[in-house]
Design a protein around this motif. Structure first.
Motif, PDB file in Angstrom:
ATOM      1  N   ARG A  75      33.276  22.900   2.186  1.00 52.45           N
ATOM      2  CA  ARG A  75      32.789  21.668   2.802  1.00 52.45           C
ATOM      3  C   ARG A  75      33.028  21.687   4.313  1.00 52.45           C
ATOM      4  N   LEU A  76      34.209  22.170   4.724  1.00 51.63           N
ATOM      5  CA  LEU A  76      34.499  22.270   6.158  1.00 51.63           C
ATOM      6  C   LEU A  76      33.571  23.260   6.849  1.00 51.63           C
ATOM      7  N   LEU A  77      33.280  24.374   6.165  1.00 50.03           N
ATOM      8  CA  LEU A  77      32.393  25.366   6.745  1.00 50.03           C
ATOM      9  C   LEU A  77      30.980  24.802   6.908  1.00 50.03           C
ATOM     10  N   LYS A  78      30.550  23.983   5.920  1.00 47.88           N
ATOM     11  CA  LYS A  78      29.228  23.367   6.011  1.00 47.88           C
ATOM     12  C   LYS A  78      29.179  22.372   7.167  1.00 47.88           C
ATOM     13  N   ILE A  79      30.277  21.599   7.336  1.00 47.91           N
ATOM     14  CA  ILE A  79      30.315  20.611   8.420  1.00 47.91           C
ATOM     15  C   ILE A  79      30.280  21.301   9.778  1.00 47.91           C
ATOM     16  N   THR A  80      31.033  22.420   9.911  1.00 47.97           N
ATOM     17  CA  THR A  80      31.029  23.132  11.197  1.00 47.97           C
ATOM     18  C   THR A  80      29.648  23.714  11.491  1.00 47.97           C
ATOM     19  N   SER A  81      28.948  24.175  10.460  1.00 49.89           N
ATOM     20  CA  SER A  81      27.589  24.700  10.663  1.00 49.89           C
ATOM     21  C   SER A  81      26.648  23.581  11.109  1.00 49.89           C
ATOM     22  N   ARG A 126      18.480   3.685   8.106  1.00 54.45           N
ATOM     23  CA  ARG A 126      19.516   4.362   8.896  1.00 54.45           C
ATOM     24  C   ARG A 126      19.907   5.723   8.338  1.00 54.45           C
ATOM     25  N   LEU A 127      19.229   6.161   7.271  1.00 56.01           N
ATOM     26  CA  LEU A 127      19.614   7.405   6.613  1.00 56.01           C
ATOM     27  C   LEU A 127      19.526   8.611   7.538  1.00 56.01           C
ATOM     28  N   PHE A 128      18.563   8.595   8.463  1.00 56.24           N
ATOM     29  CA  PHE A 128      18.347   9.750   9.325  1.00 56.24           C
ATOM     30  C   PHE A 128      19.068   9.612  10.673  1.00 56.24           C
ATOM     31  N   GLU A 129      19.967   8.614  10.776  1.00 61.67           N
ATOM     32  CA  GLU A 129      20.790   8.488  11.977  1.00 61.67           C
ATOM     33  C   GLU A 129      22.010   9.404  11.875  1.00 61.67           C
ATOM     34  N   ARG A 130      22.479   9.862  13.007  1.00 63.53           N
ATOM     35  CA  ARG A 130      23.625  10.767  13.030  1.00 63.53           C
ATOM     36  C   ARG A 130      24.907  10.040  12.631  1.00 63.53           C
ATOM     37  N   TYR A 131      25.680  10.697  11.803  1.00 66.81           N
ATOM     38  CA  TYR A 131      26.994  10.243  11.340  1.00 66.81           C
ATOM     39  C   TYR A 131      26.914   9.047  10.393  1.00 66.81           C
ATOM     40  N   PHE A 132      25.701   8.609  10.029  1.00 68.69           N
ATOM     41  CA  PHE A 132      25.614   7.486   9.091  1.00 68.69           C
ATOM     42  C   PHE A 132      25.762   7.986   7.666  1.00 68.69           C
ATOM     43  N   GLN A 133      26.559   7.260   6.871  1.00 65.49           N
ATOM     44  CA  GLN A 133      26.784   7.608   5.478  1.00 65.49           C
ATOM     45  C   GLN A 133      26.616   6.365   4.617  1.00 65.49           C
ATOM     46  N   GLY A 169      27.431  13.154   7.339  1.00 61.23           N
ATOM     47  CA  GLY A 169      26.434  12.218   7.843  1.00 61.23           C
ATOM     48  C   GLY A 169      25.494  12.852   8.852  1.00 61.23           C
ATOM     49  N   LEU A 170      25.474  14.199   8.868  1.00 66.99           N
ATOM     50  CA  LEU A 170      24.650  14.907   9.838  1.00 66.99           C
ATOM     51  C   LEU A 170      23.470  15.625   9.194  1.00 66.99           C
ATOM     52  N   GLY A 171      23.559  15.874   7.875  1.00 65.62           N
ATOM     53  CA  GLY A 171      22.545  16.692   7.215  1.00 65.62           C
ATOM     54  C   GLY A 171      21.134  16.147   7.379  1.00 65.62           C
ATOM     55  N   LEU A 172      20.931  14.862   7.087  1.00 66.11           N
ATOM     56  CA  LEU A 172      19.592  14.278   7.186  1.00 66.11           C
ATOM     57  C   LEU A 172      19.141  14.141   8.635  1.00 66.11           C
ATOM     58  N   ALA A 173      20.097  13.862   9.548  1.00 67.04           N
ATOM     59  CA  ALA A 173      19.739  13.761  10.963  1.00 67.04           C
ATOM     60  C   ALA A 173      19.254  15.104  11.495  1.00 67.04           C
ATOM     61  N   ILE A 174      19.963  16.192  11.103  1.00 70.09           N
ATOM     62  CA  ILE A 174      19.537  17.521  11.541  1.00 70.09           C
ATOM     63  C   ILE A 174      18.211  17.894  10.877  1.00 70.09           C
ATOM     64  N   SER A 175      18.043  17.515   9.618  1.00 69.43           N
ATOM     65  CA  SER A 175      16.778  17.780   8.925  1.00 69.43           C
ATOM     66  C   SER A 175      15.623  17.128   9.668  1.00 69.43           C
ATOM     67  N   LYS A 176      15.831  15.900  10.117  1.00 64.33           N
ATOM     68  CA  LYS A 176      14.780  15.180  10.867  1.00 64.33           C
ATOM     69  C   LYS A 176      14.443  15.928  12.155  1.00 64.33           C
ATOM     70  N   ASP A 177      15.488  16.431  12.868  1.00 64.73           N
ATOM     71  CA  ASP A 177      15.237  17.169  14.106  1.00 64.73           C
ATOM     72  C   ASP A 177      14.463  18.455  13.831  1.00 64.73           C
ATOM     73  N   PHE A 178      14.811  19.160  12.741  1.00 67.52           N
ATOM     74  CA  PHE A 178      14.122  20.401  12.406  1.00 67.52           C
ATOM     75  C   PHE A 178      12.648  20.146  12.102  1.00 67.52           C
ATOM     76  N   ILE A 179      12.373  19.164  11.253  1.00 70.28           N
ATOM     77  CA  ILE A 179      10.995  18.911  10.817  1.00 70.28           C
ATOM     78  C   ILE A 179      10.138  18.413  11.984  1.00 70.28           C
ATOM     79  N   GLU A 180      10.689  17.503  12.801  1.00 71.51           N
ATOM     80  CA  GLU A 180       9.910  17.000  13.933  1.00 71.51           C
ATOM     81  C   GLU A 180       9.667  18.081  14.973  1.00 71.51           C
TER      82      GLU A 180
END
Length: 584
Positions: A409-415, A527-534, A546-557
């Motif tokens: 989990r920590l490794l995923k968060i750092t990525s 607010r799901l795609f906001e950074r750090y929101f859970q 709380g970063l996964g969906l925010a980063i996903s939004k940045d990738f897709i856009e």
């Protein structure tokens, strides 16, 4: 005299004029009618009697039959009772004598002279009545001409009186109202020397006195507040000039109303010369002013070279709305307001931008440094699980499992933090490649297949093999899909299912992941795609960063796609994104 009384007298006068004209016309019409009736009543009957007697004489021979004699004698009697004209009586007497002679004569003694005398008497009666008809007709014509003359004179007099009344009487009301309207317009222009004077001693005079009193009060109020207004204006100008933000004000005509020293310095303008100039003309010569007043994009952050470095300013635009006192009172508040111009504010956010960049660099550095010890911990855990190192009891094995989960989990968060820092610093690099949508889906499904088997969750894939290709970063797109699938598996119950749908929609390929878990409350979806929101959890599922969906939004856009979520409590959630079809 009161206005109401004047109006009553005026309309009463009109009524009398119209009534008089009607009576005159009625009098002459009755006179014509009477003369026409006399002609029809008297002479017409005499002519009818004569015509009846002549028919008897012309159609029958003397001595007359009893029936014909009865007809002749009846008409003779009627004529004797209808003698109305001069000479008609003498002609009637001759007729009676001639008839009597013919009746009493024997058949052999009837001669042509007797018949001639009878016919002559009938003709005399007829000529007397015809002459009377002609004379009465002439009299009727004379009366008609006289009536036409008198009615024409009465009509002309009534017309002149009414025309004079129509021309002059409305001015009695309209002229004072026009003076009031002109005076009110002068007051609207702040001309408090305007006065009204009426000497009619009516309501307009009273209203003019009240108006003059109001103007006096307004003049006193204006003079008493003028110095105060000037003082407040100077104070406001001093406050605007000393503010740390750049401020530009435009009036409703688009003219520069004010700007402080900082705004003039940023745009390299002379603040004294620019006041009152039209902004539409100025933006043709000043690019920065154009970016402020007529921005080509919705971006609110402007990068401006100031203080010998690149500075960042946040643009805010506010329209000034004031009450519109010119609208009727029955208008709503929104309708009775009008724009008085706009104010543009440039807030200096350079310090915050620098802090944000420092935060991003710090996160990137820390994340990068954490990956090394985390990798070492994972290697150590792998060695500890090797039976050649030594065996462990059940409690120790459980501890190792928990340690491994936390390290993953920590490794995923750092990525995720590293990916976020790339996005924030603008260093996000995408490796585009033309690929099949099913390859991306298969890559993601293979990545989570083991996780699904552990919870006995069935992955249902619906993907057409003949879909058009997309131009996308395969790894990052698959990462987004893996993130969707991981979240769906995390919040799905055991032995349930997760559906993956891939299909073409217009000029896009849509990827959707649907689970049948508890769903997400509508108030959290935006607010799901906001950074750090859970989304708040019930404690059964471990939440991420709380970063996964925010980063996903940045990738897709960044790939010119769209991303969204559809969910309802008790029905599960469906996360989707779309990528444009490769047009090459």
């Amino acid at each position: 005299m009161k206005i109401k009384t004047k109006l009553r007298l005026g309309f009463g006068f009109l009524f009398i004029i119209v009534l008089s004209f009607g009576l005159i016309a009625l009098f002459f019409l009755n006179e014509l009618s009477d003369k026409s009736k006399v002609i029809l009543k008297d002479n017409y009957k005499s002519l009818r009697y004569v015509a009846a007697m002549r028919n008897v004489v012309d159609e029958s021979a003397f001595p007359l039959s009893a029936e014909k004699a009865k007809i002749f004698e009846q008409n003779l009697k009627n004529e004797g009772q209808n003698i109305t004209e001069t000479g008609e009586k003498l002609a009637f007497q001759k007729l009676a004598v001639a008839y009597e002679t013919l009746i009493n004569a024997s058949t052999n003694s009837i001669n042509a002279n007797s018949l001639k005398s009878l016919r002559s008497a009938l003709q005399n009666i007829e000529e007397v009545n015809m002459k009377a008809i002609y004379d009465k007709n002439e009299m009727a014509n004379a009366a008609s001409s006289r009536a036409n003359l008198y009615i024409s004179i009465a009509a002309m007099v009534a017309f002149l009186i009414l025309f004079t009344f129509i021309v002059n009487f409305p001015g009695f009301v309209a002229n004072p109202l026009a003076e009031f309207s002109a005076a009110i317009k002068q007051i609207g222009r702040k001309n408090y020397k305007q006065r009204l004077h009426f000497n009619n001693h009516d309501e307009f005079t009273e209203l003019a006195d009240s108006f003059n009193g109001m103007v006096v009060k307004l003049n006193e109020w204006e003079n008493s507040n003028l110095s105060k207004i000037k003082s407040e204006k100077s104070r406001i100008e001093a406050i605007i000039a000393q503010m740390q933000d750049a401020i530009i004000g435009l009036n409703e005509k688009g003219e520069i109303l004010f700007l402080n020293h900082l705004a003039a310095k940023l745009m390299n303008l002379d603040e004294e010369k620019i006041i009152g100039q039209n902004a539409a003309e100025l933006i043709k010569k000043n690019e920065l002013l154009k970016r402020i007043i007529k921005p080509e994009t919705a971006e609110k952050t402007l990068k401006i070279y100031a203080d010998e470095k690149e500075s960042y300013f946040l643009l805010e635009n506010r329209e000034i709305i004031i009450p519109n006192y010119e609208t009727p009172e029955d208008k709503t508040l929104f309708e009775s307001s009008k724009s008085a111009g706009s104010v543009y504010v440039l807030k200096n956010i350079t310090q915050f931008k620098e802090l944000d960049e420092a935060k991003t660099n710090f996160i990137a550095t820390v994340s990068h440094e954490l990956k090394t010890p985390l990798s070492s911990i994972k290697m150590s855990l792998k060695l500890l699980n090797d039976s050649r190192v030594g065996t462990m009891n059940e409690e120790q094995s459980q501890l190792l499992i928990h340690i491994k989960e936390d390290s993953d989990r920590l490794l995923k968060i750092t990525s995720e933090l590293l990916d976020l820092s790339q996005v924030e610093t603008g260093n996000l690099k995408l490796t585009f490649a033309i690929t099949k949508p099913e390859d991306i889906v298969n890559y993601a499904v293979d990545a989570v297949k083991f996780q699904a088997e552990q919870k006995s969750i069935k992955l249902e894939l619906n993907c057409d093999q003949n879909l058009p290709k997309v131009n996308a970063d395969i790894q990052k797109t698959a990462w987004v899909l893996v993130n969707f699938l991981s979240n769906a598996l995390r919040y799905s119950s055991e032995k349930s299912s997760v559906k993956i749908d891939v299909f073409q929609k217009d000029k896009f390929i849509q990827f959707s992941v649907r689970d049948f878990g508890k769903g997400i409350d509508e108030k959290y979806q935006k607010r799901l795609f906001e950074r750090y929101f859970q989304v708040p959890t019930d404690g059964q599922n471990k939440s991420g960063s709380g970063l996964g969906l925010a980063i996903s939004k940045d990738f897709i856009e960044a790939e010119e796609g769209k991303i969204w979520v559809e969910s309802a409590i008790g029905e599960g959630s469906c996360f989707s994104f779309m990528l444009p079809i490769n047009q090459a």
